[in-house]
Motif scaffolding. Sequence first.
Motif, PDB file in Angstrom:
ATOM      1  N   ILE A 221       1.406  12.566  31.667  1.00 22.20           N
ATOM      2  CA  ILE A 221       0.185  12.986  32.354  1.00 22.20           C
ATOM      3  C   ILE A 221      -0.916  13.072  31.302  1.00 22.20           C
ATOM      4  CG2 ILE A 221      -0.963  14.772  33.729  1.00 22.20           C
ATOM      5  CD1 ILE A 221       1.747  15.619  34.803  1.00 22.20           C
ATOM      6  N   GLY A 222      -1.935  12.242  31.470  1.00 21.97           N
ATOM      7  CA  GLY A 222      -3.086  12.268  30.575  1.00 21.97           C
ATOM      8  C   GLY A 222      -4.297  12.791  31.332  1.00 21.97           C
ATOM      9  N   PHE A 239       0.738  18.979  41.056  1.00 23.69           N
ATOM     10  CA  PHE A 239       0.712  17.889  42.025  1.00 23.69           C
ATOM     11  C   PHE A 239       1.393  16.640  41.471  1.00 23.69           C
ATOM     12  CE2 PHE A 239      -1.170  13.971  43.691  1.00 23.69           C
ATOM     13  CZ  PHE A 239      -0.959  14.152  45.054  1.00 23.69           C
ATOM     14  N   THR A 240       1.108  16.326  40.199  1.00 27.24           N
ATOM     15  CA  THR A 240       1.527  15.038  39.637  1.00 27.24           C
ATOM     16  C   THR A 240       2.985  15.015  39.186  1.00 27.24           C
ATOM     17  OG1 THR A 240      -0.756  14.757  38.855  1.00 27.24           O
ATOM     18  CG2 THR A 240       0.886  13.239  37.979  1.00 27.24           C
ATOM     19  N   ALA A 241       3.432  16.087  38.517  1.00 27.00           N
ATOM     20  CA  ALA A 241       4.781  16.068  37.935  1.00 27.00           C
ATOM     21  C   ALA A 241       5.876  15.734  38.958  1.00 27.00           C
ATOM     22  CB  ALA A 241       5.072  17.390  37.218  1.00 27.00           C
ATOM     23  N   PRO A 242       5.844  16.330  40.168  1.00 27.04           N
ATOM     24  CA  PRO A 242       6.913  16.021  41.133  1.00 27.04           C
ATOM     25  C   PRO A 242       6.921  14.566  41.607  1.00 27.04           C
ATOM     26  CG  PRO A 242       5.734  18.016  41.764  1.00 27.04           C
ATOM     27  CD  PRO A 242       4.941  17.384  40.675  1.00 27.04           C
ATOM     28  N   LEU A 243       5.788  13.854  41.407  1.00 22.17           N
ATOM     29  CA  LEU A 243       5.731  12.445  41.811  1.00 22.17           C
ATOM     30  C   LEU A 243       6.377  11.540  40.763  1.00 22.17           C
ATOM     31  CD1 LEU A 243       1.952  12.276  42.902  1.00 22.17           C
ATOM     32  CD2 LEU A 243       3.940  12.710  44.369  1.00 22.17           C
ATOM     33  N   PRO A 249      11.721  10.670  31.010  1.00 17.03           N
ATOM     34  CA  PRO A 249      11.012  11.822  30.430  1.00 17.03           C
ATOM     35  C   PRO A 249       9.592  11.944  30.978  1.00 17.03           C
ATOM     36  CG  PRO A 249      11.933  10.415  28.703  1.00 17.03           C
ATOM     37  CD  PRO A 249      12.139   9.690  30.000  1.00 17.03           C
ATOM     38  N   ARG A 250       9.200  13.179  31.186  1.00 24.15           N
ATOM     39  CA  ARG A 250       7.845  13.488  31.671  1.00 24.15           C
ATOM     40  C   ARG A 250       7.107  14.236  30.560  1.00 24.15           C
ATOM     41  NH1 ARG A 250       9.822  16.516  37.136  1.00 24.15           N
ATOM     42  NH2 ARG A 250      10.322  14.706  38.425  1.00 24.15           N
ATOM     43  N   TYR A 251       5.983  13.672  30.161  1.00 29.70           N
ATOM     44  CA  TYR A 251       5.239  14.175  29.001  1.00 29.70           C
ATOM     45  C   TYR A 251       3.847  14.596  29.450  1.00 29.70           C
ATOM     46  CZ  TYR A 251       2.616  13.273  24.545  1.00 29.70           C
ATOM     47  OH  TYR A 251       1.786  13.321  23.450  1.00 29.70           O
ATOM     48  N   ALA A 252       3.412  15.791  29.072  1.00 30.46           N
ATOM     49  CA  ALA A 252       2.043  16.234  29.352  1.00 30.46           C
ATOM     50  C   ALA A 252       1.278  16.251  28.031  1.00 30.46           C
ATOM     51  CB  ALA A 252       2.030  17.611  30.001  1.00 30.46           C
ATOM     52  N   MET A 253       0.224  15.434  27.951  1.00 26.41           N
ATOM     53  CA  MET A 253      -0.446  15.184  26.672  1.00 26.41           C
ATOM     54  C   MET A 253      -1.506  16.229  26.316  1.00 26.41           C
ATOM     55  SD  MET A 253      -0.864  11.051  26.841  1.00 26.41           S
ATOM     56  CE  MET A 253      -0.711  10.875  25.068  1.00 26.41           C
TER      57      MET A 253
END
Length: 379
Positions: A221-222, A239-243, A249-253
Amino acid sequence: KPRIQDQVKEHFKFKLEHVDKHSKARAGVITTPHGDIPTPVFMPVGTHGAIKALQPQVLEDMDTKIILSNTYHLHLTPGSDLVKKAGGLHKFMNWPRPILTDSGGFQVFSLQKKSIKEEGAEFKDQKGQKILLSPETSITIQQNLGSDIMMAFDECIPYPATREYTKNSMDRTHRWLDRCIETWNNPKQALFGIIQGSTYNDLRKECVDELVKRDLPGYAIGGVSVGEGAEWMEKIVSFTAPLMPVDKPRYAMGIGNPEDLIMLWENGIDMSDCIIPTKFARGGTLFTSRGKIRIRHRNYRRDFYPIDHSCSCYTCKNFSRAYIKHLFDSNEILGQVLATTHNIAYYKSLAEGARKAILEDRFLDFKKEFFANYKKDDS
Ligand code: GUN
């Protein structure tokens, strides 16, 4: 010949170990050519190929699993050809563990003077020479650096942005992504896609769908922490992470404060990075289980307790608040070294505590305990 997206699967894996029973928080392990990374993980930032004030040995002794470095800065100095000649960034900086490199998409766009075209982003270096950073040059540079995880070249737009600007920018970022994938030829380096879309849920959703079609090894997620504030940030992440795909891997920048990390993990984010622990440390702001303290405050003059009684880092085991305050007051660089050591250890132990809690289905209790102790300002 198999697609690069399939070749990389031999060298880069993600195993989702457990999802907390009462939240979306996840624990997993990322496997890379330079070692495994248990998640959730926080990545300290080493912009110029160094975590400011720390020897790599200190990071290894603390069991830091992965660090982040920057395409943009290493391209300007010393240049990625030189790093390649040195044997790659791991060897050049003597860091044998995983490295993630950001694409320059964020650094370029935070410059005052730049021009964004279909080809890429143009700007001037310190000497006034024109430089073009494009999907092709960004990936080539990252491949010269030899990072384990490369980030796609994107446009990170500021907040607020109009829907029209966001949509056009996002569409161009998708065209850039295809050019990144075209350039990507090393299956030992994983390429992550970056979700943009500002504050527009439908655009965030459209972006995830476009990225997932490319079957990349991970997604980020940027376009958060760009001035939108904590409330919007949480809205965008939740909202975005569950999609995002469960098996990648899920990365939040570029996030954030300890409170932000709790929020990220609760929403199922696995990785994050931020300059906060290192930058704050050098300015004398230290994290403790009870909140931040500003070590130069006169209250600490005769305080012979450690920074954080519940911390087992080298700094807390061996030095008092009074001594560290004295080092800052005297402008001794050891102050910054000890402070950075502590803040990195604090973030690491927070992530490890979260991971343990997730594996035992008590992430929400962990969160509750964190907020019961952590005061917004304790100095
Ligand atoms: N770092 C923080 N946010 C971003 C982003 O949106 N894109 C990139 N490339 N890096 C970032």
